[in-house]
Write an enzyme that holds these catalytic residues in place. Structure first.
Site, PDB file in Angstrom:
ATOM      1  N   LYS A 194     -22.507  -9.754  38.702  1.00 18.05           N
ATOM      2  CA  LYS A 194     -21.142  -9.208  38.710  1.00 18.05           C
ATOM      3  C   LYS A 194     -20.652  -9.166  40.157  1.00 18.05           C
ATOM      4  O   LYS A 194     -20.384 -10.222  40.729  1.00 18.05           O
ATOM      5  CB  LYS A 194     -21.121  -7.850  38.026  1.00 18.05           C
ATOM      6  N   ASP A 225     -27.955   3.053  36.379  1.00 17.06           N
ATOM      7  CA  ASP A 225     -27.772   1.605  36.224  1.00 17.06           C
ATOM      8  C   ASP A 225     -26.412   1.283  36.845  1.00 17.06           C
ATOM      9  O   ASP A 225     -25.371   1.588  36.274  1.00 17.06           O
ATOM     10  CB  ASP A 225     -27.797   1.261  34.724  1.00 17.06           C
ATOM     11  N   TRP A 254     -24.972  -0.143  26.899  1.00 16.87           N
ATOM     12  CA  TRP A 254     -25.987  -0.343  27.946  1.00 16.87           C
ATOM     13  C   TRP A 254     -26.854   0.892  28.138  1.00 16.87           C
ATOM     14  O   TRP A 254     -28.041   0.787  28.465  1.00 16.87           O
ATOM     15  CB  TRP A 254     -25.337  -0.808  29.246  1.00 16.87           C
TER      16      TRP A 254
HETATM   17  N1  PMP Z   1     -26.394  -2.855  32.408  1.00 14.94           N
HETATM   18  C1  PMP Z   1     -25.087  -3.131  32.459  1.00 14.94           C
HETATM   19  C2  PMP Z   1     -24.116  -2.024  32.757  1.00 14.94           C
HETATM   20  C3  PMP Z   1     -24.634  -4.427  32.228  1.00 14.94           C
HETATM   21  O1  PMP Z   1     -23.324  -4.688  32.263  1.00 14.94           O
HETATM   22  C4  PMP Z   1     -25.571  -5.452  31.963  1.00 14.94           C
HETATM   23  C5  PMP Z   1     -25.176  -6.882  31.781  1.00 14.94           C
HETATM   24  N2  PMP Z   1     -24.001  -7.166  31.196  1.00 14.94           N
HETATM   25  C6  PMP Z   1     -26.912  -5.113  31.913  1.00 14.94           C
HETATM   26  C7  PMP Z   1     -27.291  -3.810  32.142  1.00 14.94           C
HETATM   27  C8  PMP Z   1     -27.947  -6.151  31.600  1.00 14.94           C
HETATM   28  O2  PMP Z   1     -28.258  -6.908  32.725  1.00 14.94           O
HETATM   29  P1  PMP Z   1     -29.342  -8.060  32.636  1.00 14.94           P
HETATM   30  O3  PMP Z   1     -28.866  -9.016  31.596  1.00 14.94           O
HETATM   31  O4  PMP Z   1     -29.362  -8.659  33.999  1.00 14.94           O
HETATM   32  O5  PMP Z   1     -30.625  -7.441  32.267  1.00 14.94           O
END
Ligand code: PMP
Length: 426
Positions: A205, A181, A110
């Site tokens: 989440k 994030d 991520w």
């Molecule tokens: N950052 C983290 C730490 C995540 O776990 C996730 C989703 N699993 C995301 C970003 C991406 O989120 P989104 O699909 O809502 O853009």
């Protein structure tokens, strides 16, 4: 529809969308058809109605965020669409100011996704990355980060779910702008918001169902968005709508309405004062129960993350033995426990313990972990050696289960408890 609590419930250990508490689901379903006796669903009502139900729902959810997280008044709280991926772009667009580069900490998938998006707008410097030291994965201390004064901000991923690496404390970067994030970590522990220039959390989440991203940003940083910033990612545009924020375009009403219910549910279940201190205690208790089994399995399960950064929510492990064990694990998952994640990017198993997961689900997965290790260890002799079973309650349960499965075996409590004598091989 029958209330959730009366239906059989599947435990969802996946990385998201995560489970919502039963009571929260029931409240959502109960209110959805006819909001407040008005003969209309909240989903059919206009967001432009000043002081009307949609704005009320939005304001209430925002107030709840402020209360639970203790957001200082010099921070704006806004709701945007586009998920965390939207914010991967919004961060440089809103915060680069007159700079052309930013520092990113690489703790996994991520972090890299955030970097890839930021690279479209600026030079990305990796100022620190996950490293392996003495067989343990760790994040270097801030004092060792290669930070640049030329960088506009420093970005971290609060919980990089696929590597199972989490910042368990709020870092102090002094005057540097720290951006986080918090998608997978918000609402699992108290946060010292003042340490951050901005943080964002895509729902899906702990916060509620997917479809919206919560952004908390220091107000004095709202004036610097690049001119090409799309309006839907423009923090100031969202923060300064009237009569309340987050009305720059039609907000995702259902998601915010549901997040509001999740937040109210947290206050109900964990108390109005110190809500997140209480949540943190439960989070830690549940995570340490899983890690205990992993750590005491004599290498049957392996998690290499150093304890200082071990994720409390997304627990990753591999199997010390051959790969077929992993396939058998997947086969051993029952209908009520699904799915623990077979995560190809990581190559192992991931068990996610988000807030909506009831304690009985965690008990179920603990049992699964123990039983699987026992079954795969190839006989009762190995059960003892692998030290999987440690607590009294588990011992009696396991002895009973073993006796049922193997009527000729005669496991003893002391053997299971103290790992003293080898068990008779069947
Ligand atoms: N950052 C983290 C730490 C995540 O776990 C996730 C989703 N699993 C995301 C970003 C991406 O989120 P989104 O699909 O809502 O853009």
């Amino acid at each position: 529809m029958a209330p959730v609590q009366e239906r059989s419930r599947c435990f969802n250990f996946s990385a998201g969308p995560a489970m919502l508490p039963d009571l929260v689901l029931d409240k959502i379903v109960g209110e959805l058809g006819d909001y407040d006796g008005l003969g209309m669903s909240i989903l059919e009502m206009g967001h432009r109605d000043a002081g009307g139900p949609v704005q009320e729902v939005l304001q209430e959810a925002t107030d709840c965020v402020r209360h639970i997280l203790g957001v200082p008044s010099n921070y704006a709280v806004i709701w945007q669409q586009g998920g965390a991926h939207g914010q991967f772009a919004a961060v440089p667009l809103n915060l680069l100011r007159d700079k052309t580069q930013a520092d990113y900490v690489d703790t996994g998938v991520w972090s890299r996704r955030a970097m890839n998006e930021a690279r479209k707008f600026c030079t990305v410097r990796v100022c620190a990355e996950l490293r392996e030291e003495g067989g343990r994965l760790e994040v270097p201390p801030v004092s060792e980060w290669n930070l640049s004064d030329e960088s506009a901000y420093v970005h971290i991923c609060g919980n990089d779910t696929i590597s199972g690496v989490e910042f368990l404390e709020d870092l102090d970067l002094g005057d540097r702008l720290l951006v986080a994030d918090f998608t997978s970590t918000l609402l699992s522990r108290p946060v010292n918001i003042s340490r951050y220039a901005a943080l964002y959390c895509s729902a899906g989440k702990n916060l509620g169902p997917a479809g919206v991203c919560l952004v908390v940003v220091r107000r004095d940083l709202l004036d610097f968005a690049l001119p090409q910033t799309p309006m839907v990612l423009h923090w100031k545009a969202a923060a300064e709508t009237s009569p309340i924020p987050s009305l720059a375009n039609t907000p995702p009403v259902f998601s915010i309405f549901a997040c509001g219910h999740v937040l109210k549910g947290l206050r109900r279940s964990f108390g109005d004062v110190g809500t997140l201190d209480n949540v943190k205690r439960r989070t830690q208790r549940r995570a340490s129960a899983v890690y205990k089994i992993i750590d005491e399995s004599n290498g049957f399960y392996i998690n290499k993350v150093a304890s200082a950064v071990r994720s409390q929510t997304t627990i990753c492990f591999t199997f010390g033995r051959d790969a077929t064990v992993q396939r058998q694990w997947t086969g051993s998952i029952t209908d009520t426990v699904k799915p623990t994640d077979l995560e190809e990017a990581f190559g192992g198993i991931r068990i996610c313990l988000y807030n909506g997961l009831p304690d009985e689900a965690v008990d179920e997965v603990l049992r699964l972990l123990r039983d699987f290790a026992v079954a795969e260890s190839g006989g009762l002799e190995k059960i003892c050696n692998c030290k999987v079973i440690t607590c009294l309650d588990t011992c009696s349960r396991s002895i009973k289960a073993i006796k049922e499965e193997h009527p000729t075996a005669s496991p003893t409590r002391s053997c299971l408890e103290h790992n003293l004598r080898p068990m008779p091989v069947l």
